[in-house]
Write a protein that holds these residues in place. Structure first.
Motif, short mmCIF file in Angstrom:
data_model
loop_
_atom_site.label_atom_id
_atom_site.label_comp_id
_atom_site.label_asym_id
_atom_site.label_seq_id
_atom_site.Cartn_x
_atom_site.Cartn_y
_atom_site.Cartn_z
N LEU A 64 -116.48 -13.91 -124.92
CA LEU A 64 -117.71 -14.13 -124.18
C LEU A 64 -118.19 -15.58 -124.24
CD1 LEU A 64 -119.51 -10.86 -125.30
CD2 LEU A 64 -118.18 -11.26 -123.21
N GLY A 65 -117.50 -16.41 -124.99
CA GLY A 65 -117.89 -17.82 -125.08
C GLY A 65 -119.10 -18.00 -125.98
N ASP A 66 -119.84 -19.07 -125.72
CA ASP A 66 -121.04 -19.38 -126.51
C ASP A 66 -122.26 -18.74 -125.86
OD1 ASP A 66 -119.29 -20.91 -127.94
OD2 ASP A 66 -120.03 -22.84 -127.19
N LEU A 67 -123.15 -18.18 -126.68
CA LEU A 67 -124.41 -17.61 -126.19
C LEU A 67 -125.55 -18.44 -126.76
CD1 LEU A 67 -124.00 -13.73 -126.55
CD2 LEU A 67 -123.94 -15.08 -124.46
N GLY A 68 -126.31 -19.07 -125.89
CA GLY A 68 -127.47 -19.84 -126.33
C GLY A 68 -128.54 -18.94 -126.93
N ALA A 69 -129.51 -19.54 -127.56
CA ALA A 69 -130.63 -18.78 -128.14
C ALA A 69 -131.28 -17.93 -127.06
CB ALA A 69 -131.64 -19.74 -128.75
N GLY A 70 -131.39 -16.64 -127.32
CA GLY A 70 -132.01 -15.72 -126.37
C GLY A 70 -131.11 -15.29 -125.22
N ALA A 71 -129.88 -15.77 -125.18
CA ALA A 71 -128.98 -15.44 -124.07
C ALA A 71 -128.41 -14.03 -124.21
CB ALA A 71 -127.84 -16.45 -123.99
N LEU A 72 -128.02 -13.46 -123.06
CA LEU A 72 -127.46 -12.11 -122.99
C LEU A 72 -126.10 -12.14 -122.30
CD1 LEU A 72 -130.54 -10.09 -121.66
CD2 LEU A 72 -129.76 -10.25 -124.02
N ALA A 73 -125.26 -11.17 -122.65
CA ALA A 73 -124.02 -10.88 -121.92
C ALA A 73 -123.94 -9.37 -121.80
CB ALA A 73 -122.80 -11.43 -122.66
N THR A 74 -123.39 -8.89 -120.69
CA THR A 74 -123.24 -7.45 -120.48
C THR A 74 -121.77 -7.14 -120.25
OG1 THR A 74 -125.43 -7.32 -119.49
CG2 THR A 74 -123.95 -5.48 -119.08
N VAL A 75 -121.28 -6.12 -120.95
CA VAL A 75 -119.90 -5.64 -120.77
C VAL A 75 -119.98 -4.17 -120.37
CG1 VAL A 75 -117.69 -5.18 -121.91
CG2 VAL A 75 -118.98 -7.27 -122.46
N THR A 76 -119.26 -3.82 -119.31
CA THR A 76 -119.23 -2.45 -118.82
C THR A 76 -117.79 -1.93 -118.91
OG1 THR A 76 -121.05 -2.92 -117.30
CG2 THR A 76 -119.76 -0.93 -116.87
N ILE A 77 -117.62 -0.85 -119.65
CA ILE A 77 -116.31 -0.24 -119.85
C ILE A 77 -116.34 1.15 -119.23
CG2 ILE A 77 -114.59 0.53 -121.53
CD1 ILE A 77 -115.87 -1.51 -123.51
N LYS A 78 -115.35 1.46 -118.38
CA LYS A 78 -115.25 2.79 -117.77
C LYS A 78 -114.00 3.48 -118.27
CE LYS A 78 -118.06 1.63 -113.83
NZ LYS A 78 -118.34 1.88 -112.44
#
Length: 146
Positions: A64-78
């Motif tokens: 997912l790389g770097d996440l800044g302060a307060g940052a979000l990433a979403t992963v969806t698995i089916k």
């Protein structure tokens, strides 16, 4: 991790949605997600809002790389459940940065898989010749088989 639908019928698609949040005031460097899927499911797809993901032999990994302060990433698995059971799925996140609260870096979801209703007919269609997997589809048959 959100799972849905829950409960669901056997051979219907199940979606896991994971939201990865950096709640630290500092950036999280080199964030990775790992999810070894339960043996009672077939992998269908994975998408992410940032970085990249892949599945290999039932294990989903995401860079997912770097996440800044307060940052979000979403992963969806089916996935598609192949047994009537309660599925337990656990995913975890790691980073090269120090984490003051590592207890929230792992999450588990449990999903109930039920039998198909009696009035459904299963038609099998082979997909992904290289993978030799079977995907199942349902068609309501009514009162008589045709």
């Amino acid at each position: 991790m959100a799972d849905g639908p829950d409960p669901l019928s056997l051979f219907h698609e199940l979606t896991y949605t994971l939201t990865i949040a950096n709640n630290s005031p500092e950036p999280a460097v080199n964030v990775h997600l790992a999810d070894t899927l339960p043996p009672s499911v077939l992998f269908s797809s994975v998408t992410t809002s940032r970085g990249s993901c892949l599945e290999n032999s039932g294990r989903v990994t995401c860079a997912l790389g770097d996440l800044g302060a307060g940052a979000l990433a979403t992963v969806t698995i089916k996935v598609v459940p192949t047994f009537i059971t309660t599925i337990s799925n656990t995913a975890s996140v790691t980073s090269d940065s120090a984490d003051l609260n590592p207890v929230d870096n792992s999450v588990t979801a449990s999903t109930t898989v039920r039998q198909l209703p009696d009035d459904y007919d299963i038609a099998k269609r082979k997909t992904g010749d290289a993978l030799k997997k079977l995907t199942y589809f349902w068609r309501k048959t009514g009162d008589a088989l045709k």
